[in-house]
Each structure stands twice: as structure tokens, then as C-alpha cells.
Design an enzyme around this catalytic site. Structure first.
Site, PDB file in Angstrom:
ATOM      1  N   HIS A   6       0.810  -1.213   0.000  1.00 36.76           N
ATOM      2  CA  HIS A   6       0.000   0.000   0.000  1.00 36.76           C
ATOM      3  C   HIS A   6       0.851   1.275   0.000  1.00 36.76           C
ATOM      4  CE1 HIS A   6       0.249  -0.211   4.591  1.00 36.76           C
ATOM      5  NE2 HIS A   6       0.482   1.073   4.381  1.00 36.76           N
ATOM      6  N   ASP A  59       0.075  -7.667   1.503  1.00 41.01           N
ATOM      7  CA  ASP A  59       0.461  -6.265   1.611  1.00 41.01           C
ATOM      8  C   ASP A  59       1.984  -6.120   1.670  1.00 41.01           C
ATOM      9  OD1 ASP A  59       0.224  -3.570   1.645  1.00 41.01           O
ATOM     10  OD2 ASP A  59      -0.486  -3.395   3.709  1.00 41.01           O
ATOM     11  N   SER A  63       4.661   2.603   7.853  1.00 36.22           N
ATOM     12  CA  SER A  63       4.276   1.468   7.024  1.00 36.22           C
ATOM     13  C   SER A  63       5.431   1.011   6.140  1.00 36.22           C
ATOM     14  CB  SER A  63       3.089   1.840   6.131  1.00 36.22           C
ATOM     15  OG  SER A  63       1.921   1.983   6.889  1.00 36.22           O
TER      16      SER A  63
END
Length: 504
Positions: A139, A169, A244
Site C-alpha cells: 500500500h 500487503d 508502514s
């Protein structure tokens, strides 16, 4: 006699006091002060962090759509999209009250929002210095038109994506013309325990090389029950927007996870001690499969099953003391069919591990590769059977045609199987249509704003030929599309009539 006893007690008390005084002095002696200081130095993470910082990177991408995916759940992602789409609330462009602090506003505005193009921020880690491979979350780089990777020493490199898996992911990147890189050592996350101290490094809010410390709060955490890859390490080490894709380390400075998401009360708030990391044993599997096969290489048993609850067991008067799953369907030429499984079989364990839920059963199968053998304990006709099944290679039934040619973007396709489609129409009460006896690729449906649909293709079209080449499966379909990059000549079976379609 009493006096003698009192004297002995007094003597013992004097000895204890003297010992305590001597012990106290020894603790605060110069030698022991050095020992205490040595312990403090050994407990500091500074030497380890200095050693591994060159392996941690900052990632800034230009992207086409307002999407960041801070949150794991799709519905929460939509909230983030809606929030960012409001120009007055766009935290990267204008900033909330927190971002209006002069120093943070300066950092964010200078580094992320130098122009009106959309950018998003994340972190990553170098996992192979020789090949310049960097690992991050999918992402972080999704929809990216440009990927920029910034090293600890300030060097900047462009990168391109080698492979990705949206459900896990994760994305594997390769830096362009990078030299003198330092990769990280990966540890086995199956050895991690709840309570182990860990630390995260990343670039929250573009504050690069930020280190946060915590513990492992939980293991095998599931956020999305329908995602068979969910198996997170939960930690209270602070993970915020921008972390992230960054690494989670043990105290030896070895990678045990990739920080992926956090739970928060609303899109604007930050860490509340609920962060989630993809464990390293899944990361290693992802990297190996991407480099060998281009995607995760899954195995298949070839069954569909449903849960058998305690209430159902009681009503059916079955001699089972735990929940299990019951086989509803066995696919043709599958591993299950070859192993002798039958519809109605009750599976109670796989490799001696209890099976109490169909989703958990699928999660367990993810750990096995094609050609691996699994051992099932099955209850059938009031008897238990031990069945060995050699797993097959998993073939995705529905694929995105845009993956094979950009002019077919938005079309979801699968191999045409007359028998299977007929059963699906009966079981799911789908709209029926004439099923011809041909080989080809069927269009199942279209995504919104599909280019393929605008080109005149319809649902249930069966593509029998591409660029004058017959197609019978996904591979021949893919090969035929390579014949011409700009024009696609299709032979289509529609409503039991053969038509030709040119997409240019």
C-alpha cells in the site's frame, strides 16, 4: 538458660548487621560501580541501532489516486480516502493542528508537498544489498507513478517494483544504479514470544530514523477474518503514519516483521499502542516465491467446506467433542479426489492440529507448498480414518485480464468450464445462458470504469481465439496477447454465435 539463648540471638543479630554493612559497601565500591555502568551500556540499543540504520530507508511516491491504506480494513481505507479527498482536511497539504507546529509543518511541506502532485510516505528495509532489493508494504507504493527511496546517508535512488501481493500487503522493489548498500539480517519469527522486547524504525510523518521501543503484545493476530494471510505480530511499539513498510527488530537487531498497520479511533489520530507487523517467516516465503514464480505459490487441496458447530454436532448426535469442518464439495482432478476424500467427510485435524473452522483450515494450508503431503484425520460413517493427501498447485480461478494486456483493463476472466459453470448457475441461482461446448476464456464481470467494457466486451463472452490463435487456457491466452501490443483481434462466442471483435 534464658540468658544463654538471648546472648546467642544477640550475637546472630550483630553478624547479620555486619554482613549487610559489608555487602552495602561492596555494592557501591568503585569496581561494582563500573559493573553497573557496564550493564547499563549493554542494555542501550544505541550500538545496535547505529549498526542497522543504513539498512532502513524512507520511501516517497508520486501516485495517481488519493489512496494511502494506513488502515488494513477496506471500509476504514474508504474513510481515509474520503478524509484526504477533502482539500481542507488534507493533512499532507495543509496539516491539522499538530502539523501546524512550525518545525513539523516545515519538514512536511518541504519534503512531501513541494508541488500540487499527490505523494505518500512510507518506510522500507534493504533485504539484499547485492541485488539492491528493498522490501516495503504494497500500500506504500500502490498506484505509484514514481518511487523514490532515500537512504540513511541522504542518497536518493529511483526504484521499480519487482513483485507484490496485495493480500499480504508486501512489495519487493529494486533500486536503480545503487551501490554500497547494507542489507539486514532476517530472523525466524516463529521463535518470537509474547513479552519479547522489540523496536521499530521508520519515518512517521516524514521524521526519518525514528526509533520506538515496545514489546510483542500478541501473536497470530487476525484483523480481517476473510484474509487467509492475516497472521500479525501485535506490538505496542509506536507505529504511526509513515512507519508502514518499515522494520520491526528484536534486541539483536534482526528483522522479525514489517510494520503494516495500526488501529486508531479516527483517520487523523496517531498511535494508541495497537500496531501490527507481518512476521518474517511470511516475508521470507513472499520473497522466495516472488523471485521464483512472480507471486505467492500456493497449494490446493481442492475442496469447499463449512463449519460444524457444537450445536450441529449435538443435533446430529455425532461422537465429536470439538468443532470440525464438513466437506461440501470435491473438485474434479483435485488432490482431495486423488486422496479419496468424500462429500460429507468431517475433517477434525490436519497434521495433528485441530481443525475447528474452515477459514482457519485455509490459513493452515497456506503454510504448505505444492507437492507437500498433509495428513488429515477424517470422521466418516462413525469411524475415524487417517488420509494422506499430496497437495496440488493452486490455480487462480478468476484473474484480472489487464494483467496480461492493458487494453483489457477492468475485465475479470477465468478458464471456461462448461460443467463447473452449469453447477455454479444452479447452486448460486445465477442468470442462465446457453453454454456452448468450446474451449476458451470467459469474462465473468467488469470493474467500474472498465476500459474492456467500454471496448464493447460483455459479461459471459467466451474468447475462443486471440490474434488468430486458438486459446484453451490462461497460458495460451497470455501467449496470444503478446503477438501484438497495440491491437487485439478476438474471436468470441456470444449467445451461441461466433463474432469477431477488434480492440485498437
Amino acid at each position: 538458660m534464658k540468658k544463654k539463648i538471648s546472648f546467642i540471638k544477640f550475637f546472630i543479630l550483630i553478624c547479620i548487621c555486619a554482613t549487610n554493612i559489608i555487602f552495602s559497601k561492596s555494592i557501591f565500591s568503585s569496581d561494582n560501580k563500573n559493573n553497573v555502568n557496564n550493564v547499563k551500556i549493554q542494555q542501550s540499543l544505541s550500538p545496535i541501532i547505529k549498526k542497522i540504520l543504513p539498512s532502513v530507508v524512507r520511501i516517497i511516491t508520486d501516485f495517481d489516486n488519493l489512496y494511502h491504506g494506513y488502515y488494513y480494513d477496506d471500509s476504514l481505507n474508504q474513510k481515509k480516502i474520503n478524509y484526504l479527498s477533502n482539500s481542507q482536511n488534507n493533512i499532507f497539504k495543509y496539516g491539522s493542528n499538530f502539523y501546524k507546529k512550525p518545525i513539523l509543518k516545515k519538514i512536511i511541506n518541504e519534503k512531501i508537498c513541494e508541488d500540487d502532485s499527490n505523494s505518500k510516505l512510507g518506510s522500507g528495509v534493504i533485504i539484499d544489498s547485492k541485488n539492491s532489493y528493498v522490501l516495503t508494504n504494497y500500500h506504500v507504493i500502490s498506484n505509484a507513478s514514481k518511487i523514490e527511496v532515500i537512504l540513511d546517508d541522504g542518497k536518493e535512488y529511483e526504484a521499480y517494483m519487482i513483485g507484490k501481493n496485495k493480500k499480504i500487503d508486501l512489495a519487493l522493489l529494486k533500486l536503480i544504479d545503487a551501490e554500497d548498500l547494507q542489507s539486514i539480517e532476517i530472523d525466524n519469527s516463529t521463535n518470537v514470544n509474547v513479552g519479547d522486547p522489540v523496536f521499530a524504525i521508520g519515518s512517521p510523518y516524514n521524521l526519518n530514523n525514528s526509533v520506538t521501543l515496545g514489546i510483542v503484545s500478541s501473536l497470530n493476530r487476525i484483523i480481517n477474518a476473510n484474509n487467509i494471510f492475516d497472521n500479525f505480530i501485535q506490538t505496542d511499539a509506536a507505529i504511526n503514519h509513515g512507519n508502514s513498510g518499515g522494520p520491526l527488530f528484536n534486541l539483536e537487531g534482526k528483522l522479525i516483521g514489517i510494520n503494516t498497520s495500526m488501529l486508531s479511533s479516527n483517520p487523523e489520530s496517531g498511535n494508541i499502542g495497537l500496531g501490527f507487523s507481518i512476521p518474517s517467516h511470511i516475508i521470507v516465503r513472499f520473497i522466495d516465491d516472488i523471485l521464483k514464480y512472480g507471486d505467492i505459490h500456493l497449494s490446493s487441496l481442492g475442496i469447499s467446506a463449512s463449519n460444524l458447530s457444537k450445536d450441529m454436532i449435538f443435533q446430529l448426535e455425532l461422537p465429536l467433542d470439538k468443532e470440525a469442518i464438513i466437506v461440501n464439495r470435491i473438485y474434479k482432478n483435485s488432490s482431495a479426489e486423488e486422496a479419496g476424500l468424500k462429500i460429507g467427510d468431517i475433517i477434525t485435524s490436519v497434521n495433528s492440529k485441530d481443525v475447528t473452522d474452515s477459514i482457519l483450515f485455509k490459513r493452515e494450508l497456506v503454510n504448505f507448498l505444492p507437492n507437500d503431503s498433509i495428513f488429515l484425520k477424517v470422521f466418516r460413517n462413525n469411524k475415524y480414518y487417517n488420509i494422506s493427501a499430496k497437495l496440488h498447485d493452486y490455480k487462480r480461478s478468476v484473474l484480472y485480464a489487464g494483467k496480461f494486456h492493458y487494453k483489457l483493463q477492468g475485465a475479470l476472466i477465468s478458464e471456461y468450464d462448461k460443467e463447473k459453470l452449469s453447477n455454479d448457475m444452479e447452486n448460486n441461482k445465477r442468470k442462465k445462458f446457453i453454454l456452448p461446448s468450446v474451449n476458451g476464456i470467459i469474462i465473468n464481470k467488469f470493474l467500474d470504469k472498465s476500459f474492456a467494457k467500454r471496448s464493447g466486451l460483455l459479461e459471459n463472452d467466451i474468447i475462443t481465439s486471440v490474434n488468430m490463435t486458438p486459446v484453451k487456457d490462461i497460458q495460451t491466452f497470455k501467449d496470444a496477447l503478446l503477438i501484438n501490443e497495440d491491437i487485439i483481434i478476438l474471436e468470441i462466442m456470444r449467445n451461441n454465435k461466433l463474432i469477431f471483435k477488434i480492440i485498437s
